[in-house]
Design a protein around this motif. Structure first.
Motif, PDB file in Angstrom:
ATOM      1  N   LEU B 182       0.831  -1.209   0.000  1.00  0.00           N
ATOM      2  CA  LEU B 182       0.000   0.000   0.000  1.00  0.00           C
ATOM      3  C   LEU B 182       0.860   1.250   0.000  1.00  0.00           C
ATOM      4  O   LEU B 182       0.584   2.213  -0.713  1.00  0.00           O
ATOM      5  CB  LEU B 182      -0.931   0.020   1.216  1.00  0.00           C
ATOM      6  CG  LEU B 182      -2.130  -0.928   1.190  1.00  0.00           C
ATOM      7  CD1 LEU B 182      -3.034  -0.651   2.390  1.00  0.00           C
ATOM      8  CD2 LEU B 182      -2.925  -0.792  -0.087  1.00  0.00           C
ATOM      9  N   LEU B 204      -6.503   4.893  -4.028  1.00  0.00           N
ATOM     10  CA  LEU B 204      -5.747   3.697  -3.662  1.00  0.00           C
ATOM     11  C   LEU B 204      -6.510   2.448  -4.090  1.00  0.00           C
ATOM     12  O   LEU B 204      -5.960   1.536  -4.702  1.00  0.00           O
ATOM     13  CB  LEU B 204      -5.534   3.716  -2.149  1.00  0.00           C
ATOM     14  CG  LEU B 204      -4.589   2.708  -1.529  1.00  0.00           C
ATOM     15  CD1 LEU B 204      -3.217   2.789  -2.173  1.00  0.00           C
ATOM     16  CD2 LEU B 204      -4.490   2.959  -0.025  1.00  0.00           C
ATOM     17  N   ALA B 228      -4.456  -6.450   2.004  1.00  0.00           N
ATOM     18  CA  ALA B 228      -4.435  -4.997   2.235  1.00  0.00           C
ATOM     19  C   ALA B 228      -5.797  -4.368   2.001  1.00  0.00           C
ATOM     20  O   ALA B 228      -6.169  -3.400   2.668  1.00  0.00           O
ATOM     21  CB  ALA B 228      -3.400  -4.346   1.323  1.00  0.00           C
ATOM     22  N   ILE B 232      -8.231  -0.878   4.027  1.00  0.00           N
ATOM     23  CA  ILE B 232      -8.589   0.452   3.522  1.00  0.00           C
ATOM     24  C   ILE B 232      -9.994   0.776   4.011  1.00  0.00           C
ATOM     25  O   ILE B 232     -10.923  -0.001   3.758  1.00  0.00           O
ATOM     26  CB  ILE B 232      -8.555   0.494   1.974  1.00  0.00           C
ATOM     27  CG1 ILE B 232      -7.172   0.095   1.459  1.00  0.00           C
ATOM     28  CG2 ILE B 232      -8.927   1.900   1.467  1.00  0.00           C
ATOM     29  CD1 ILE B 232      -7.109  -0.077  -0.043  1.00  0.00           C
TER      30      ILE B 232
END
Lengths: 191, 319
Positions: B182, B204, B228, B232
């Motif tokens: 990330l 992202l 990941a 978020i």
């Protein structure tokens, strides 16, 4: 601006959002499909209920623009749609109930095996009850089953059927009286 | 026992709706949902289309394909138990990714990517898509992730810088963890001109699905990205999402104030299927030399299905 998870919205907000983002409507299905199925299956059997669930949500989706956001829960609205769809199979519904009355065997799917002993004991009363249900008017049966099987309140049943609460009360009262009369001789019913 | 209780007991033990029946009913609902495009955008007087980075089309080389609304079964069997939440999806997808192939591409090579995409809506100014029309879209992405190439109608190749501008080699530098991947993507995004309509987390999220869709990432990078994604904020799971080819998948989704995007994965092996995006609020854009352009909530922004990805030696080369 943080995203709001769909699960945090009440039904009314979800339906409102689904007007512009139709995808969100699927969340309503996830919340209520199984309950609608149970109600429809008890009236017409599981296979017919599978279709009725699908049709209920398709119909609801098409009508979502006209949903009244004052109703925070969509259950009455959905049960109302399902009840209208079930009404198309009214003859089947009454035929199944009369078959249960006549033979003691429910043409709808069988209950769990470990319930057999208890069912044999209840046969007589259950058969008479099924017969009574078959002989109710459609309007009385809808009110009775929305309250007894869908667990709606009087107000919710009124909303589902588009009738005044007073009408719900009087139809329920008549339905219960009919059942009491039918169960009359040799039964243990109390009023 | 009173008569109401007696009625309540009747058919108490009716069998519940089967998972198959529930799936089938849900599928029928989603088919109807997908068939109805969101509210059409209200456009101002007609202007020439302004090509946008990432959504620019290969003109004239595109083949318009009309796809029926029949549902296509995904390859493989779906995972047995339904995914409960986004962390579980991340974990399952990561494990599947760990078992995936390790593509070996030379830094001078390119990825050839062939997609089926919903065509731009007429008068959509590059923002809106028409869910009823599809076209084949081919592009080439350099293995270092920094350049993209499209064929022009004239037969020439247009090559330019792309977003997020990072490749497998950088992402795969040790240590490879959800946090490091990330961070590396964030750093790459810091170099790209900002798009005011998207928040940092949304950029992202978009960068991740773009990387997954346009590059062949090594297993450890893919699995780190899958782990990941749930970290978020705002990333959720959406079940039963069709890609532009009708293949049904499970998606990581993220909505911000302006749009919701789905990264659609095959439910049997969590391989990349495609993406879907839709505006969730009204917005007005002011692109240079055009507009203002009003995009209404419900406007589909993107819908794709990846049909093929291969390593080739040169941009413009087909496998």
């Amino acid at each position: 601006m943080s995203a709001v998870e769909a699960t945090d919205l009440d039904d009314a907000e979800l339906i409102s959002r689904s007007r512009d983002d139709p995808e969100q409507f699927a969340e309503l299905f996830d919340r209520h499909a199984r309950q609608i199925h149970r109600y429809a299956a008890r009236r017409l059997g599981t296979q017919a209920a599978d279709d009725i669930v699908a049709e209920t949500f398709l119909t609801a989706f098409r009508r979502r623009d006209s949903y009244d956001p004052a109703h925070k829960l969509a259950r009455p609205w959905l049960y109302g749609i399902a009840t209208t769809l079930i009404a198309r199979h009214r003859r089947d519904e009454e035929r199944f109930l009369r078959a249960l009355e006549r033979t003691g065997i429910d043409p709808l799917p069988a209950p769990m095996a470990d319930e057999v002993v208890e069912r044999v004991a209840a046969q007589g009363q259950e058969r008479r009850l099924a017969g009574a249900l078959a002989r109710l008017s459609k309007k009385e049966r809808d009110v009775l089953l929305l309250i007894a099987w869908a667990d709606l309140s009087y107000e919710e049943a009124a909303q589902a059927l588009g009738i005044p609460v007073g009408t719900v009360r009087s139809r329920l009262h008549r339905a219960r009286r009919t059942i009491r009369t039918t169960m009359g001789e040799g039964s243990r019913w109390t009023s | 026992m009173d008569e109401l209780t007696a009625v309540r007991r009747l058919r108490e033990h009716i069998p519940a709706m089967t998972p198959e029946a529930e799936e089938a009913a849900r599928t029928r609902l989603l088919a109807a949902v997908r068939d109805k495009p969101g509210l059409a955008a209200a456009w101002d007087k007609p202007r020439p289309a302004r090509p946008r980075l990432r959504w620019r089309l290969a003109v004239a080389a595109a083949l318009a394909v009309l796809v029926g609304t029949g549902i296509v079964v995904t390859r493989g069997r779906p995972d047995i138990a339904p995914v409960a939440g986004v962390r579980e999806l991340g974990e399952r997808a990561a494990r599947a990714a760990e078992r995936g192939p390790s593509p070996i591409a030379h830094p001078d090579q390119w990825y050839y990517v062939k997609e089926l995409q919903a065509s731009p809506a007429r008068g959509g100014y590059g923002y809106a898509r028409d869910l009823h029309r599809r076209e084949i879209f081919e592009q080439w992405i350099s293995v270092d992730g920094k350049r993209v190439a499209w064929e022009q109608g004239s037969g020439g190749l247009l090559i330019q810088g792309t977003h997020p501008g990072i490749g497998a080699a950088e992402l795969a530098r040790e240590p490879v963890t959800p946090e490091t991947v990330l961070d590396r993507i964030r750093q790459a995004l810091a170099d790209v001109p900002e798009q005011a309509e998207f928040s940092e987390d949304q950029r992202l999220f978009q960068a991740i699905y773009q990387l997954m869709g346009e590059q062949m990432l090594p297993p450890e990078v893919r699995s780190a990205l899958f782990r990941a994604l749930p970290t978020i904020p705002g990333v959720t799971v959406t079940h039963d999402v069709p890609d532009a080819d009708g293949r049904r998948g499970i998606a990581f989704s993220r909505a911000d104030g302006w749009a919701r995007y789905d990264l659609i994965l095959d439910p049997s092996d969590y391989s990349f299927l495609g993406t879907y995006g839709v505006a969730v609020s009204d917005r007005t854009f002011h692109p240079v030399n055009v507009g203002p352009v009003h995009v209404k909530a419900g406007t589909p922004l993107t819908w794709s299905a990846r049909l093929d990805i291969q390593i080739v030696d040169k941009a413009g080369e087909r496998p």
